[in-house]
Design a protein around this motif. Sequence first.
Motif: not given
Length: 570
Positions: A27-30, A413-420
């Motif tokens: 998943p994008s979160t990881k 989306p918060t985890i993925a967007l912060f990292a991206a």
Amino acid sequence: MSIPALALVAFLPILVALVLMVGMRWPSTKAMPLAWLVCALSALLVWQLPVGYIAALSLQGIIVAIGVLIIVFGAILILYTLKYSGGMETIQYGMQNISRDKRIQAIIIGYMFAAFIEGAAGFGTPAALAAPLLLALGFPPLAAAVICLVFNSFPVSFGAVGTPILIGLKFLGPLVTGAVDAGTPGLNFTDFASFAKVIGQWASVLHLGMVFILPIFMLGFLTRFFGHNKSWSEGFAAWKFCVFAAVAFAVPYVGLAWLIGPEFPSLIGGLVGLGIIVAGAKAGFCVPEKPWDFGPQETWDADWTGSIATQVGAEFRSHMSQLKAWLPYVLIGAILVITRIPDLGLKGILAAQKIPFNDILGYKGVSASIDYLYLPGTIPFVLVAVLTILLHGMNGDAVRRAWTESFAKMKAPTIALFAAVALVSIFRGSGVADAALNPNSYPSMPLAMAKAVAEIAGNAWPLFASYVGGLGAFITGSNTVSDLLFAEFQWGVAQQLDLPRQIIVAAQVVGGAMGNMVCIHNIVAVCAVTGLVGREGMILKRTFWPFLLYGVVVGIVASLMSFVFLPHLF
């Protein structure tokens, strides 16, 4: 280190995300936090940027991501508020019996209704909302998923009231200012605001061919692969209605992009177009004489269906008048017009309300801000969501569930967007001119990639530019993040090859939109609501061909604009 070697290092974070999310199905979160880590290590070990500077850039990205997340939250809140007020089911009820012809239903719901939802909400919601409605109208789940994914393309550049352009391109601001100050020939913009409008204008032109081609192609695709007779011609027989729908959408879509800006083309184009083609379908205008259907369910291929059965004959309930159900969206459009047209006075007032973060961690120039009132997530989305409580007479339990589910949907989306977006910030900040921060005077990561690609592609680049945007959306699941990731790269390639920057960046924006039909995030989301979990690969095989066609058409138009038409305009 040579430019090609730097380009390979710069590509590593993207490669990591691609392998983890596509190859290993993380998943994008990881996957995105790990891609950020690879980017940070590349900046530290190869570019030799200070740890503090990398941290400051990451924080800058997180602040930018908060602005995007406010928009995401507002969009989701509107949808869940309408779900629990009964407004969304009322809208579905109103669409249920417009036409018995499945081709016409595919255009009304998959093409036009989804375009309107994309303009209002974006972020993958149209396919997830329209596909279950098609199931309820008797579509095989696989057909509903493919139709909704493919049609969720041309509206996406202007999704969530222009977010892919207004937020996705914001890091180009200094480059735009520099090009204008340097008197670069061929630029028809003077600042970032006018640049964003120009990108929207050319993006609408690049999309225009597929606005007409895609509905005809997809109806042929529908009848060929899901019809009893396996015939392309049965789908093509509805070409008149496809052209009618395309004109109804394209006129406001292109007109608003050129006259006002990127906030309105999909939102108003979808709303106006929907009203026109619904009225036309009810009157039988351009509708084929003989209705077309998928045939009895017992004749369907086994892989067309999943764990959620097609609801042949399902009935939605009307909880209120159609006017009341649609009123929140009408208010969104009206408030956006009032707050986005400078002459009305509110735009300047709202845009001036910021939470600034200047010189983060003491590094000069590493700054960001949150425009908490000008972001569409607050005004109009959250504002209209609150007003809808009163307009639809919602009780306390319905309001609680709408807000609770909206907040719950924000975790991933918060985890993925912060990292991206933190990764993107490191990307663009890696080429800082300060020798104390960039001791080797290396170009930024996107510029290194741009120089390497320019050497390989040469003047054929306009043919391929949109596929880079598509790759970004495929990896990140977002046109906005694709633009954040690759816009500076595209600008750099255009600069290296002396191509019109506005056309190449517009091709990036269009590519990020067409990438929505193949991106893993959207495919997983639509599989969840159609009961096709585990069939993602099967869907990707079917959406890949429209994606390829889209890029070919856009590439040809971008090449003509770059070498034939545009040079004669300036």
